[in-house]
Motif scaffolding. Structure first.
Motif, short mmCIF file in Angstrom:
data_model
loop_
_atom_site.label_atom_id
_atom_site.label_comp_id
_atom_site.label_asym_id
_atom_site.label_seq_id
_atom_site.Cartn_x
_atom_site.Cartn_y
_atom_site.Cartn_z
N LEU A 8 8.01 2.01 0.81
CA LEU A 8 8.56 0.71 0.41
C LEU A 8 8.85 -0.21 1.59
CD1 LEU A 8 11.06 1.84 -2.38
CD2 LEU A 8 8.69 1.07 -2.63
N ALA A 9 8.86 0.31 2.79
CA ALA A 9 9.14 -0.51 3.98
C ALA A 9 8.66 0.22 5.22
CB ALA A 9 10.63 -0.84 4.09
N ASP A 10 8.08 -0.52 6.16
CA ASP A 10 7.59 0.12 7.37
C ASP A 10 8.74 0.40 8.35
OD1 ASP A 10 8.16 -2.24 8.79
OD2 ASP A 10 6.10 -2.97 8.67
N ALA A 11 8.39 0.93 9.52
CA ALA A 11 9.41 1.39 10.46
C ALA A 11 10.21 0.25 11.09
CB ALA A 11 8.74 2.21 11.57
N ARG A 12 9.73 -0.99 10.97
CA ARG A 12 10.46 -2.13 11.56
C ARG A 12 11.50 -2.71 10.61
NH1 ARG A 12 5.17 -5.52 12.89
NH2 ARG A 12 4.78 -4.70 10.80
N TYR A 13 11.58 -2.20 9.42
CA TYR A 13 12.50 -2.73 8.40
C TYR A 13 13.93 -2.81 8.93
CZ TYR A 13 15.14 -2.64 3.94
OH TYR A 13 16.01 -2.90 2.91
N LEU A 14 14.48 -4.03 9.01
CA LEU A 14 15.85 -4.29 9.46
C LEU A 14 16.16 -3.66 10.81
CD1 LEU A 14 17.78 -3.82 6.08
CD2 LEU A 14 16.92 -5.96 7.08
N SER A 15 15.13 -3.47 11.64
CA SER A 15 15.33 -2.79 12.92
C SER A 15 16.11 -3.62 13.92
CB SER A 15 13.98 -2.40 13.52
OG SER A 15 13.15 -3.53 13.69
N SER A 34 10.56 -6.05 3.67
CA SER A 34 9.29 -5.88 2.97
C SER A 34 9.30 -6.66 1.66
CB SER A 34 9.05 -4.40 2.69
OG SER A 34 10.01 -3.91 1.75
N TRP A 35 8.11 -6.80 1.08
CA TRP A 35 7.98 -7.45 -0.24
C TRP A 35 8.77 -6.65 -1.28
CZ3 TRP A 35 5.96 -5.73 -4.89
CH2 TRP A 35 5.66 -6.70 -5.85
N SER A 70 -1.97 -13.29 3.07
CA SER A 70 -3.06 -12.48 2.51
C SER A 70 -3.36 -11.24 3.35
CB SER A 70 -4.33 -13.32 2.38
OG SER A 70 -4.13 -14.40 1.50
N ALA A 71 -2.96 -11.27 4.62
CA ALA A 71 -3.24 -10.15 5.51
C ALA A 71 -2.17 -9.05 5.44
CB ALA A 71 -3.35 -10.65 6.95
N LEU A 72 -1.11 -9.29 4.69
CA LEU A 72 0.02 -8.35 4.66
C LEU A 72 -0.15 -7.27 3.60
CD1 LEU A 72 2.98 -10.89 4.92
CD2 LEU A 72 2.17 -9.36 6.74
N LYS A 73 0.56 -6.16 3.81
CA LYS A 73 0.78 -5.16 2.78
C LYS A 73 2.22 -5.29 2.30
CE LYS A 73 -0.17 -1.50 5.23
NZ LYS A 73 -0.42 -2.07 6.57
N ALA A 74 2.50 -4.81 1.10
CA ALA A 74 3.83 -5.00 0.51
C ALA A 74 4.93 -4.28 1.29
CB ALA A 74 3.82 -4.52 -0.94
N SER A 75 4.58 -3.29 2.08
CA SER A 75 5.58 -2.57 2.88
C SER A 75 5.78 -3.17 4.26
CB SER A 75 5.17 -1.10 3.02
OG SER A 75 3.92 -0.99 3.67
N ASP A 76 4.98 -4.18 4.62
CA ASP A 76 5.04 -4.75 5.96
C ASP A 76 6.33 -5.55 6.18
OD1 ASP A 76 2.62 -3.71 6.68
OD2 ASP A 76 1.49 -5.57 6.38
N THR A 77 6.78 -5.56 7.43
CA THR A 77 7.88 -6.43 7.84
C THR A 77 7.48 -7.08 9.16
OG1 THR A 77 9.08 -4.80 9.17
CG2 THR A 77 9.52 -4.83 6.80
N THR A 78 7.97 -8.30 9.40
CA THR A 78 7.70 -8.97 10.67
C THR A 78 8.96 -9.68 11.16
OG1 THR A 78 7.06 -11.20 9.95
CG2 THR A 78 5.38 -9.47 9.76
N ASN A 79 8.92 -10.10 12.43
CA ASN A 79 10.08 -10.74 13.05
C ASN A 79 10.46 -12.06 12.38
OD1 ASN A 79 10.02 -8.70 14.91
ND2 ASN A 79 9.23 -9.94 16.59
N ASN A 80 9.51 -12.74 11.77
CA ASN A 80 9.79 -14.08 11.26
C ASN A 80 9.38 -14.26 9.81
OD1 ASN A 80 7.06 -13.95 11.72
ND2 ASN A 80 6.94 -15.73 13.06
N LEU A 81 9.48 -13.20 9.02
CA LEU A 81 9.15 -13.26 7.60
C LEU A 81 10.38 -12.96 6.77
CD1 LEU A 81 7.03 -13.51 5.32
CD2 LEU A 81 6.56 -11.07 5.63
#
Length: 253
Positions: free
Chosen positions: A80-87, A109-110, A235-246
């Protein structure tokens, strides 16, 4: 006596529910999206909806994970969330110096964004809803034809992604929506369907056109590069992805 009254008043205040998020009512209607409704040229048709006037903040998301501990970074399922989630938070239930309370929450994540919106009786907005709300400037509901509007978006894209985020609370646009095109990107409900043909059975649509972003050939308003960049990024994301500015905001019918 005064001390007892003060304690009683404090207890009453602490027992009150948290202030509800503000949602603005948007009228909807026909909208010329960069993504044609029929994959060719048809405008989108939006039902009236409500949209959160501001992005969800770190403080709001912290309250959410405290109430729903399954969404803490040390407990969330990896699917449900990658390793960067709320890191960037100091701890699973602590913000720290890297995440100010009034900054928009990012590295979510989404799945987490949808869960938060569900806790407000809401959902993530669709791309059409988000694009419709973001097309406005301070006085016009659709300012996309103005080169200055486009240049403002492109100037923000040039900002380093590791720069500290400002607090939310910018000037409202014509719909009463704040901070929608900056300071963060925002999840939408249908992010993973933006470059998919409206009907995959269309005999004129070859599968080869769906590779390497070539689905963008049907995009309209190609001069509106700032919005098209957002379509490509989502469109390039997966639902589990997280980023610094999303980050994200929520919508309701």
């Amino acid at each position: 006596m005064r001390a007892r009254l003060a304690l009683a008043w404090l207890g009453l205040v602490l027992a009150l529910p948290a202030a509800a998020a503000n949602y603005a009512a948007l009228p909807g209607g026909r909208f010329a999206s960069v993504l044609p409704a029929d994959g060719k040229s048809a405008p989108a048709q939006l039902a009236p909806f409500r949209l959160r006037t501001e992005p969800v903040t770190n403080a709001e998301f912290l309250a959410f994970v405290k109430a729903h501990p399954e969404w803490r970074r040390d407990r969330v399922a990896s699917i449900l969330a990658d390793a960067r989630y709320l890191s960037h938070w100091a701890g699973p239930v602590a913000l720290g110096e890297g995440a100010k309370p009034r900054q928009p929450v990012t590295r979510v994540s989404w799945f987490a964004a949808q869960a938060y919106c569900g806790s407000e009786g809401a959902r993530l907005p669709t791309w059409y809803e988000w694009e419709y709300a973001a097309a406005a400037d301070a006085t016009r509901r659709d300012a996309r034809s103005d080169p200055a509007w486009r240049e403002n978006l492109l100037a923000w894209y040039a900002r380093p992604s590791n720069a500290p985020l400002p607090d939310i609370g910018g000037a409202p646009n014509a719909f009463g929506i704040r901070d929608i095109t900056q300071p963060v990107w925002e999840w939408v409900d249908d992010f993973n369907a933006l470059l998919v043909a409206s009907d995959s059975r269309d005999p004129d649509d070859s599968d080869v056109l769906k590779f390497c972003g070539a689905g963008a050939i049907s995009l309209q308003q190609k001069e509106n590069y700032a919005v098209l960049m957002r379509v490509a990024m989502l469109s390039a994301l997966k639902a589990s992805d997280t980023t610094n500015n999303l980050g994200f905001r929520c919508a309701k019918p």
